[in-house]
Design a protein around this motif. Structure first.
Motif, PDB file in Angstrom:
ATOM      1  N   ILE A 252       0.846  -1.312  -0.047  1.00  0.00           N
ATOM      2  CA  ILE A 252      -0.110   0.144   0.149  1.00  0.00           C
ATOM      3  C   ILE A 252       0.741   1.410  -0.113  1.00  0.00           C
ATOM      4  O   ILE A 252       0.255   2.283  -0.038  1.00  0.00           O
ATOM      5  CB  ILE A 252      -1.154   0.109   1.245  1.00  0.00           C
ATOM      6  CG1 ILE A 252      -0.138   0.365   2.577  1.00  0.00           C
ATOM      7  CG2 ILE A 252      -2.044  -0.872   1.171  1.00  0.00           C
ATOM      8  CD1 ILE A 252      -1.275   0.215   3.818  1.00  0.00           C
ATOM      9  N   LYS A 253       2.217   1.107  -0.215  1.00  0.00           N
ATOM     10  CA  LYS A 253       3.023   2.228  -0.213  1.00  0.00           C
ATOM     11  C   LYS A 253       3.989   2.415  -1.506  1.00  0.00           C
ATOM     12  O   LYS A 253       3.883   1.589  -2.368  1.00  0.00           O
ATOM     13  CB  LYS A 253       4.128   2.197   0.891  1.00  0.00           C
ATOM     14  CG  LYS A 253       3.307   2.610   2.465  1.00  0.00           C
ATOM     15  CD  LYS A 253       3.095   4.045   2.326  1.00  0.00           C
ATOM     16  CE  LYS A 253       2.641   4.625   3.587  1.00  0.00           C
ATOM     17  NZ  LYS A 253       2.315   6.112   3.795  1.00  0.00           N
ATOM     18  N   SER A 254       4.493   3.667  -1.891  1.00  0.00           N
ATOM     19  CA  SER A 254       5.026   3.828  -2.941  1.00  0.00           C
ATOM     20  C   SER A 254       6.217   2.886  -3.084  1.00  0.00           C
ATOM     21  O   SER A 254       6.895   2.270  -2.259  1.00  0.00           O
ATOM     22  CB  SER A 254       5.557   5.264  -2.724  1.00  0.00           C
ATOM     23  OG  SER A 254       4.495   6.222  -2.799  1.00  0.00           O
ATOM     24  N   VAL A 270       6.938   6.037   7.652  1.00  0.00           N
ATOM     25  CA  VAL A 270       6.311   6.739   8.910  1.00  0.00           C
ATOM     26  C   VAL A 270       5.373   7.806   8.210  1.00  0.00           C
ATOM     27  O   VAL A 270       5.577   8.517   7.405  1.00  0.00           O
ATOM     28  CB  VAL A 270       7.381   7.328   9.658  1.00  0.00           C
ATOM     29  CG1 VAL A 270       8.237   8.351   9.024  1.00  0.00           C
ATOM     30  CG2 VAL A 270       6.485   7.857  10.991  1.00  0.00           C
ATOM     31  N   ASP A 271       4.060   7.868   8.910  1.00  0.00           N
ATOM     32  CA  ASP A 271       3.373   9.100   8.844  1.00  0.00           C
ATOM     33  C   ASP A 271       3.211   9.547  10.335  1.00  0.00           C
ATOM     34  O   ASP A 271       3.123   8.982  11.394  1.00  0.00           O
ATOM     35  CB  ASP A 271       1.816   8.524   8.419  1.00  0.00           C
ATOM     36  CG  ASP A 271       1.791   8.136   6.929  1.00  0.00           C
ATOM     37  OD1 ASP A 271       2.566   8.295   6.162  1.00  0.00           O
ATOM     38  OD2 ASP A 271       0.503   8.049   6.659  1.00  0.00           O
ATOM     39  N   VAL A 272       3.239  11.071  10.179  1.00  0.00           N
ATOM     40  CA  VAL A 272       3.040  11.714  11.356  1.00  0.00           C
ATOM     41  C   VAL A 272       1.432  11.991  11.715  1.00  0.00           C
ATOM     42  O   VAL A 272       0.939  12.483  10.703  1.00  0.00           O
ATOM     43  CB  VAL A 272       3.814  12.992  11.570  1.00  0.00           C
ATOM     44  CG1 VAL A 272       3.571  13.784  13.053  1.00  0.00           C
ATOM     45  CG2 VAL A 272       5.535  12.722  11.422  1.00  0.00           C
ATOM     46  N   GLY A 278      -5.186  13.995  11.358  1.00  0.00           N
ATOM     47  CA  GLY A 278      -4.707  12.833  10.849  1.00  0.00           C
ATOM     48  C   GLY A 278      -3.378  12.918  10.177  1.00  0.00           C
ATOM     49  O   GLY A 278      -2.594  13.870  10.738  1.00  0.00           O
ATOM     50  N   GLU A 279      -2.940  12.233   9.078  1.00  0.00           N
ATOM     51  CA  GLU A 279      -1.720  12.644   8.686  1.00  0.00           C
ATOM     52  C   GLU A 279      -1.278  14.038   8.239  1.00  0.00           C
ATOM     53  O   GLU A 279      -1.993  14.608   7.518  1.00  0.00           O
ATOM     54  CB  GLU A 279      -1.726  11.679   7.205  1.00  0.00           C
ATOM     55  CG  GLU A 279      -0.123  11.840   6.429  1.00  0.00           C
ATOM     56  CD  GLU A 279      -0.197  11.171   5.284  1.00  0.00           C
ATOM     57  OE1 GLU A 279      -1.143  10.104   4.979  1.00  0.00           O
ATOM     58  OE2 GLU A 279       0.715  11.331   4.459  1.00  0.00           O
ATOM     59  N   ILE A 280      -0.117  14.527   8.732  1.00  0.00           N
ATOM     60  CA  ILE A 280       0.291  15.652   8.235  1.00  0.00           C
ATOM     61  C   ILE A 280       1.913  15.411   7.703  1.00  0.00           C
ATOM     62  O   ILE A 280       2.234  16.322   6.902  1.00  0.00           O
ATOM     63  CB  ILE A 280       0.451  16.739   9.579  1.00  0.00           C
ATOM     64  CG1 ILE A 280       1.520  16.242  10.545  1.00  0.00           C
ATOM     65  CG2 ILE A 280      -0.889  16.951  10.117  1.00  0.00           C
ATOM     66  CD1 ILE A 280       1.864  17.205  11.281  1.00  0.00           C
ATOM     67  N   VAL A 281       2.451  14.323   7.951  1.00  0.00           N
ATOM     68  CA  VAL A 281       3.610  14.135   7.173  1.00  0.00           C
ATOM     69  C   VAL A 281       3.742  12.608   6.692  1.00  0.00           C
ATOM     70  O   VAL A 281       3.386  11.952   7.553  1.00  0.00           O
ATOM     71  CB  VAL A 281       4.986  14.299   8.406  1.00  0.00           C
ATOM     72  CG1 VAL A 281       6.537  14.115   7.565  1.00  0.00           C
ATOM     73  CG2 VAL A 281       4.874  15.726   9.012  1.00  0.00           C
ATOM     74  N   GLY A 282       4.396  12.387   5.489  1.00  0.00           N
ATOM     75  CA  GLY A 282       4.467  11.323   5.119  1.00  0.00           C
ATOM     76  C   GLY A 282       6.012  10.976   5.002  1.00  0.00           C
ATOM     77  O   GLY A 282       6.583  11.811   4.174  1.00  0.00           O
ATOM     78  N   GLY A 283       6.819  10.083   5.292  1.00  0.00           N
ATOM     79  CA  GLY A 283       8.319   9.987   5.187  1.00  0.00           C
ATOM     80  C   GLY A 283       8.413   8.471   5.358  1.00  0.00           C
ATOM     81  O   GLY A 283       7.718   7.498   5.155  1.00  0.00           O
TER      82      GLY A 283
HETATM   83 MN    MN Z   1       1.420   9.747   2.984  1.00  0.00          MN
END
Ligand code: MN
Ligand code: ATP
Length: 350
Positions: A252-254, A270-272, A278-283
């Motif tokens: 489900i990820k890139s 990781v998602d913050v 909800g999600e504000i950062v995706g890393g």
């Molecule tokens: Mn994301």
């Protein structure tokens, strides 16, 4: 990178890696940085006395000489821009997966970018830690409180970091920004809009993706494998603290996300998550091996593999949505409330 900043005095060149070493390769140097001796000169006045070195990513023999040189045609230089920016002068100038909007670019089909990640990755060898604040464009038909079609994306790519470093850096990023806002004259505005604001507690709560799935099941959200927006937000609201949601399943990820050595079905991602948004950062950590990356996306984006051939290194990065950060900080209901002229589905003007 290092040789531009200071002189490097190195021993141990008479070894196999020393003989095959080519320009544009990545090496790690271990040693002591000292001021240069009286009467000697080096950029910045320092030199690195190297005791030991290690080969991290070997570039093809001959480096980039076969690709381009100073006399190359402008088009050749631009096609190889990711190599050009490693040059001493070009790098000095710089120091000063989903759906795209198509456009007609002087007769050529082009797309509005949804992320600057690939460009930042090409800058790592020339600049080290890099960041970029630019608009990103998303053409998904998302109708939620937190989706815009045009937003301000704060992105960074960092060489030689570990997954643990990445998590730590995200904690620092969020907490440091909050600290600065609270010490600034804007603090009063923040409390006017969000009187109950409390800075997030450190360390952030860490939760593996599988634990979140179990939490949702326990709280009667049913069986899901890819957590949708609303349950994710409700879970974060009910836990009511900042969550680092870790180790998403690869499917489900890139494609470019590094897999975990301990369990190759999971990614070092990781998602913050923040209450109310909800999600504000995706890393994530990025796949840094050229072959593995090629396998992962079946030859889709050439510049990205090419970049890893010439001196790759382990690295990670993230993207933070500024408007989502503000929605959380100012406790707004809808993301459009923090935009000057919000653009989202069915809203193109003014
Ligand atoms: Mn994301
Ligand atoms: P979502 O799952 O909410 O659609 P995403 O996983 O597609 O987001 P990423 O590609 O990880 O988002 O983008 C990095 C960050 O950019 C997100 O964490 C978010 O803060 C921000 N972002 C992504 N899409 C949007 C959007 N449509 N509107 C506003 N901000 C966004």
């Amino acid at each position: 990178m290092v040789s531009e900043l200071m002189n490097v005095c190195c021993v141990q060149c008479q070894c196999y890696n020393g003989l095959v070493l080519s320009t544009e390769s990545t090496v790690a140097l271990y040693g002591t940085v000292k001021p240069v001796p009286e009467g000697k000169q080096a950029p910045g006045g320092h030199e690195l006395l190297c005791d030991f070195w290690e080969l991290i990513g070997l570039a093809p023999a001959g480096g980039t000489d076969n690709l381009l040189n100073e006399e190359s045609d402008v088009d050749v230089q631009l096609n190889n821009r990711h190599m050009m920016i490693r040059g001493v002068n070009v790098s000095k100038i710089l120091k000063g997966g989903s759906t795209l909007f198509g456009l007609n670019y002087f007769g050529e089909n082009a797309f509005l970018t949804q992320s600057s990640q690939l460009y930042l990755e090409t800058c790592i060898p020339a600049l080290g830690d890099t960041f970029c604040i630019a608009q990103s464009y998303r053409a998904e038909q998302s109708r939620t409180r937190r989706h815009l079609s045009e937003y301000t994306h704060i992105e960074a790519e960092c060489p030689f970091m570990s997954y643990e470093d990445l998590l730590k850096r995200l904690e620092d990023l969020v907490c440091d920004v909050v600290d600065r806002v609270l010490k600034s004259p804007a603090a009063q505005l923040l409390y006017d809009l969000n009187p109950d604001f409390k800075p997030p507690k450190r360390p952030f709560k860490r939760m593996n993706y599988t634990e979140a799935i179990a939490w949702l099941k326990e709280h009667n959200f049913g069986e899901v494998c890819d957590i949708p927006e609303a349950p994710e937000r409700l879970m974060t609201d009910s836990i009511n603290e900042t969550i680092l949601l870790c180790r998403f399943p690869a499917e489900i990820k890139s494609f470019y996300m590094q897999r975990r050595a301990e369990d190759r079905r999971l990614t070092e991602s990781v998602d913050v998550l923040m209450p109310n948004v909800g999600e504000i950062v995706g890393g994530s950590m990025r796949i840094w091996d050229a072959e593995e990356l090629l396998e992962a996306y079946k030859r889709r984006v050439i510049v990205c593999v090419f970049q890893r051939k010439f001196g790759t290194c382990p690295h990670g990065g993230y993207g933070l949505g500024l408007e989502r950060f503000l929605t959380w900080l100012l406790n707004r209901h809808h993301i459009r409330d923090v935009c000057l002229y919000p653009r989202f589905i069915q809203r193109c003007r003014p």
